[in-house]
Every structure is written in C-alpha cells, then in structure tokens.
Design an enzyme around this catalytic site. Sequence first.
Site, PDB file in Angstrom:
ATOM      1  N   CYS A 113      -4.280  -2.299  -1.197  1.00  0.00           N
ATOM      2  CA  CYS A 113      -3.758  -2.885   0.052  1.00  0.00           C
ATOM      3  C   CYS A 113      -4.598  -2.519   1.266  1.00  0.00           C
ATOM      4  O   CYS A 113      -4.424  -3.103   2.331  1.00  0.00           O
ATOM      5  CB  CYS A 113      -2.310  -2.462   0.268  1.00  0.00           C
ATOM      6  SG  CYS A 113      -1.275  -2.953  -1.095  1.00  0.00           S
ATOM      7  N   HIS A 256      -0.961  -3.910   7.436  1.00  0.00           N
ATOM      8  CA  HIS A 256      -0.687  -4.453   6.103  1.00  0.00           C
ATOM      9  C   HIS A 256       0.811  -4.771   6.039  1.00  0.00           C
ATOM     10  O   HIS A 256       1.645  -3.945   6.410  1.00  0.00           O
ATOM     11  CB  HIS A 256      -1.099  -3.424   5.055  1.00  0.00           C
ATOM     12  CG  HIS A 256      -0.566  -3.726   3.695  1.00  0.00           C
ATOM     13  ND1 HIS A 256      -0.638  -4.977   3.145  1.00  0.00           N
ATOM     14  CD2 HIS A 256       0.068  -2.937   2.787  1.00  0.00           C
ATOM     15  CE1 HIS A 256      -0.070  -4.951   1.955  1.00  0.00           C
ATOM     16  NE2 HIS A 256       0.362  -3.725   1.713  1.00  0.00           N
ATOM     17  N   ASN A 286       4.497  -8.971   0.447  1.00  0.00           N
ATOM     18  CA  ASN A 286       3.323  -8.101   0.424  1.00  0.00           C
ATOM     19  C   ASN A 286       2.225  -8.771  -0.403  1.00  0.00           C
ATOM     20  O   ASN A 286       2.353  -8.890  -1.612  1.00  0.00           O
ATOM     21  CB  ASN A 286       3.743  -6.761  -0.190  1.00  0.00           C
ATOM     22  CG  ASN A 286       2.607  -5.763  -0.276  1.00  0.00           C
ATOM     23  OD1 ASN A 286       1.434  -6.116  -0.137  1.00  0.00           O
ATOM     24  ND2 ASN A 286       2.954  -4.513  -0.516  1.00  0.00           N
TER      25      ASN A 286
END
Length: 329
Positions: A113, A256, A286
């Site tokens: 990520c 993020h 996500n």
Amino acid sequence: MEAFIQSVGAYAPPRRMSNNELAQLVDTSDEWIYSHTGISFRHIADESEAASDLAIPAARKALEAAGLAASELDLVIVATSTPDYVGLPSTACVVQDGIGATKAGAMDVMAVCTGFVYALETARAFVRSGSARHVLVAGTEVYSKIMNWSDRNTCVLFGDGAGAVIVSPVHDDAAPSRILDSILRSDGNGATALMRPCGGTRSAYVPGQTPESELALQMDGRRVYIFAVRAVVDTITEILERNNLRFEDVRYFVPHQANRRIIEAAAKRVGIPIDRFYLNMHEYANTSAASIPLALDEMNTKELLERGDLIVTIGFGAGLTYGANLVAW
Ligand code: ACO
C-alpha cells in the site's frame, strides 16, 4: 534537474459492488462496514482482467493529458502487490508493451500500500540524476483475486483500480510544480501482520495440500490499525518539520485510502482538521498501491488542485512499509 508530476490518469472497473451485496456473501452489514471503515462501494475487475489491464487505460489517460507519446517514456514503473504473474515477468513489462513504450525500461516496485509513494520517489530519483526524462508511474491492484471471500475480516475492505502519473523534468526554474521531498520507511518485523502466507518460495504451493485460505490475504486488523495510525502521524510530523511547514501551508493531505477511522484517529492526534484530508474510500475501498493516484486523478478532475498547491501523500501497509511525498502540484 528537479522532477514534477506532469499529468495523472485513472481507471476503475465498471462493476461496482455495494456493502449490501457483500452482506449476501458473508455475515456483515452496510452499517458495520460503513461505520468501521467509511467504505460503501468497491469496484471489481471481471474474470479476464489482470493488474496490467487496469494500468494500461490509466497510463494512456496520463500520457494523453501530458501530450506525450508512449515512445517518449524512458521508464515504466508499476507499483502492485497483485501482479499479473507470480514474480515473473513483471507487470511493468506487460504495461510497457500494452501502451507501446518501445524505448522504456520497465520494473515493478513492491511496497504494497506504500507502493505508489515508493515508486514516485524512485521516478523522481531517476529524473533528478538525469538517467531518465519521462517516467510513467502506475499503481494498479486487483485485490478481488487474492481475497478469501468467506473471510469477513478482510473481504469487505478491498477493491480494484489503477492510477498513473507522468513524472518529467522541470525545465523552468520559476515553474511552481515539483516533487519536493519523500520519506520511505519500513519495519519488516511486522511482516506477518498482513500477508499471503503461501504460494511464494517460503511456503510453496503444494497441489492438494495447501489450503486455499493460505493463498489469500490474511490480516491482523488490530495490529495493522495501531501501526497505521502511528505511521500517518509520524510521517506527517516529520515531513512538515523538516520542510519548515505548518499544516496550514498544505492544501490537501492525500492518504492511502485504507479506512476512514485510521485517518480520523491520526488527524486528531496530529491536530489537523479532517477536511484537509482527501478521502474517497467510500467509493473504491482500499485499492492498495492504486489508492493515492486514484484520489489524485479524482481531485484533478474536480479541479481541486492548482499548479503549485502543496500536497502530502501518505502511504502505509504490508511489509510493514510507510512513507510520504511532499509535492508542489
Ligand atoms: N462485519 C461484521 N462484523 C465484523 C466484520 C464485518 N465485516 N469484521 C469483523 N467483525 C466483527 C469481529 O468478528 C468482532 O466480533 P466479536 O467482537 O464478536 O469478535 C467485531 O466485529 C469487532 O472486531 P474488531 O476487530 O475489534 O473491530 P475493529 O473495530 O478493530 O475494526 C477493522 C476492524 C476495521 C478491520 C480495524 O481493525 C482496522 O481498520 N484495521 C486496519 C485494517 C486495514 O485498514 N488494513 C489495511 C491497511 S494496509 C493495506 O492497505 C494493505
């Protein structure tokens, strides 16, 4: 020679899955997912789509917005933890071929990520050193294909998508846009907090023996949450301090997009109003390395950014990895 983000593009698969739809697959609810994460929808790639299939349209859009031909690229960097193939060849090579970047090197960056933050700094380093002029940086993920769709602890959190930017040299010293600073950090001691345990060389896939759940993503949610809040607080504090900035100088913090609660807790701790953070996880969930460029593209489309505006991107994720970029847009 300094480097700047010349353009941005994104692509999300059209299939949009709601929380209510997920609640038909696992024991969950729209209320639980939204209240614990801020997520309402996620986009899901179809059977035939791999990470490169999402990155290629995002890259084409970024090239078009920059007015560049793919043959003018010197380097293609793809940040992904859901590559087309296990290990080889790189997804970057598939993207390089797909867009026709005939004179470019190609490589993947694997920082999960935090991948886009790492890849953007890598592109900046190539441009600053003079080894490359125009670099494509794409973040692309198809998490839907590494999910255990019967594990409600994870399957509600992730989605698919891609975003891309073109990083180019700054020729005019008076131009306001440039990538100013980056922080890249890691803590491999937390490697087991978020992982796919089997299928690599540590624990190879053995047909008939390896349980399917061991090939899917597994997460210790509490541990990741605690790490993530601290990572966001520490990186924001450090990047502001070492650039002599106050949060008021920054137009947007672009984290993020893992979970609204992580960002809210970090914002509170670092004393920055939540509306300074650009959040779009309600639509995409996500998307790991794709989440920051997907957000940047949305902000650009909504004309929220002007050239020279300061933004701070913040990444955190498996590895564990974390980091930030300070960018004058
Ligand atoms: N639906 C309904 N109930 C659920 C679900 C679900 N989807 N998932 C978990 N629960 C239940 C649990 O089973 C537990 O029930 P129990 O008390 O009967 O055991 C209850 O909800 C509470 O569980 P907690 O884990 O305490 O819930 P928490 O408030 O911590 O929220 C969450 C869980 C959202 C996963 C949180 O820990 C978190 O945000 N962690 C970080 C996750 C993340 O963002 N990971 C990715 C970041 S890195 C990267 O992007 C790769």
